[in-house]
Scaffold this motif. Structure first.
Motif, PDB file in Angstrom:
ATOM      1  N   PHE A 249       0.847  -1.193   0.000  1.00 18.02           N
ATOM      2  CA  PHE A 249       0.000   0.000   0.000  1.00 18.02           C
ATOM      3  C   PHE A 249       0.877   1.235   0.000  1.00 18.02           C
ATOM      4  O   PHE A 249       1.884   1.306   0.709  1.00 18.02           O
TER       5      PHE A 249
ATOM      6  N   PRO B  28      -0.961   5.799  -5.373  1.00 17.78           N
ATOM      7  CA  PRO B  28      -1.095   4.443  -5.936  1.00 17.78           C
ATOM      8  C   PRO B  28      -0.115   4.125  -7.054  1.00 17.78           C
ATOM      9  O   PRO B  28       0.293   2.974  -7.211  1.00 17.78           O
TER      10      PRO B  28
ATOM     11  N   VAL C 191      -1.796  -5.219  -4.759  1.00 16.28           N
ATOM     12  CA  VAL C 191      -1.942  -3.832  -4.327  1.00 16.28           C
ATOM     13  C   VAL C 191      -3.171  -3.723  -3.441  1.00 16.28           C
ATOM     14  O   VAL C 191      -4.278  -4.065  -3.854  1.00 16.28           O
TER      15      VAL C 191
ATOM     16  N   ALA D 232      -5.911  -1.706  -0.832  1.00 11.95           N
ATOM     17  CA  ALA D 232      -6.656  -0.449  -0.863  1.00 11.95           C
ATOM     18  C   ALA D 232      -6.372   0.428   0.355  1.00 11.95           C
ATOM     19  O   ALA D 232      -6.710   1.617   0.353  1.00 11.95           O
TER      20      ALA D 232
END
Length: 301
Positions: free
Chosen positions: A29, A33, A46, A48
């Motif tokens: 994380f 992003p 990946v 959130a």
């Protein structure tokens, strides 16, 4: 092993990539992003949020810039602390204050959670090459889990003690010593330059004699050539660590005249608009400027 990794700056991204390449299942994380995309391409998942990165992990790493970022990803909304499963371990590789590490250790202990501090010495290229020097502290049972992983990331793991905050203090002391080397090199190059000796030649001579150590070679070359961009370790991060060192020393009743001098060097540079685009070795510009040896601002690259 299932690993969560939060914080994908230059250091964190390199460390996380090494964990992926070591065959671990890594969930990453980052607040930006886009920084996770190279890791996704390498096989990482990946997440959130920090909580999502931590919720199924055996071990979750954090490598963030400062106390505020560390508190946010750990205790903030969707933070790590609320998602760690029983038996999982949080390894903080961030350079944070002694007080912040003490607070986290206390809160984790009261919640029955496991915590190890493991800040590092080394720049991004050393992280990528698994050449970091890692300082680790925590309860013996937690270190038993942490150390084999840390040994995959660096050339040595030094055990400081059972109190996690002790590793953070050692890291701050080490960065203070590096800042003193930078100041010394700036003054030395200023003297040599004024005498007509090529500063780069001075560095070559001294680092092949009594000062044959990586900090003198790395920072000596940068300072002699006045190559302060791009940053390997940015000036504001160095200023932050200097401030944390002085706070920790004051709490212990220890005066640090050299650290106070370096504090003023940081303030001088920041007042001139020199900041995140510059390496912290730009502290040497103050000594060079005092001697009339620094390049004009538009040439400081």
């Amino acid at each position: 092993m299932k690993i969560g990794f939060v914080g994908l700056g230059s250091m964190g991204a390199a460390i996380a990539m090494n964990l992926v390449e070591s065959g671990h299942e890594v969930h990453v994380f980052n607040r930006t992003p886009a920084r996770a995309e190279p890791l996704r391409a390498a096989g990482a998942h990946v997440a959130a949020s920090p909580a999502h990165a931590a919720e199924s992990a055996d071990v979750v790493f954090t490598m963030v810039a400062d106390d505020a970022a560390h508190a946010a990803v750990t205790f903030g909304e969707a933070g790590i602390a609320g998602a760690l499963r029983p038996g999982a371990l949080h390894i903080s590789m961030s350079t944070i204050s002694v007080a912040a590490a003490q607070d986290q250790a206390t809160r984790y202990r009261e919640a029955g959670l496991a915590f190890v501090s493991a800040p590092v010495f080394g720049r991004p290229d050393a992280a990528a090459a698994r050449k970091l020097f890692i300082m680790a502290a925590g309860e013996d049972a937690h270190l038993t889990v942490a150390v084999p992983l840390l040994e995959q990331l660096g050339q040595s793991v030094g055990i400081v003690g059972t109190d996690p905050s002790q590793a953070n203090l050692v890291k701050l002391i080490g960065n203070f010593m590096l800042s003193a080397i930078i100041e010394t090199l700036g003054e030395a190059c200023a003297v040599a330059g004024k005498a007509g000796i090529d500063p780069m030649r001075l560095v070559e001579l001294l680092t092949s004699a009594n000062f044959n150590a990586p900090p003198y070679k790395i920072y000596g070359s940068l300072i002699a050539s006045q190559q302060f961009q791009p940053p390997g370790f940015s000036l504001p991060l160095g200023q932050k660590d200097n401030r944390l060192m002085l706070v920790a020393a004051e709490a212990l009743g220890v005066p640090m005249p050299l650290a106070s001098l370096v504090r003023d060097r940081f303030l001088t540079l920041r007042s001139q608009g020199i900041g995140a685009a510059h390496d912290w070795s730009a502290v040497a510009l103050c000594a060079l400027s005092d001697a009339g040896m620094s390049k004009p601002a538009h040439l400081r690259t």
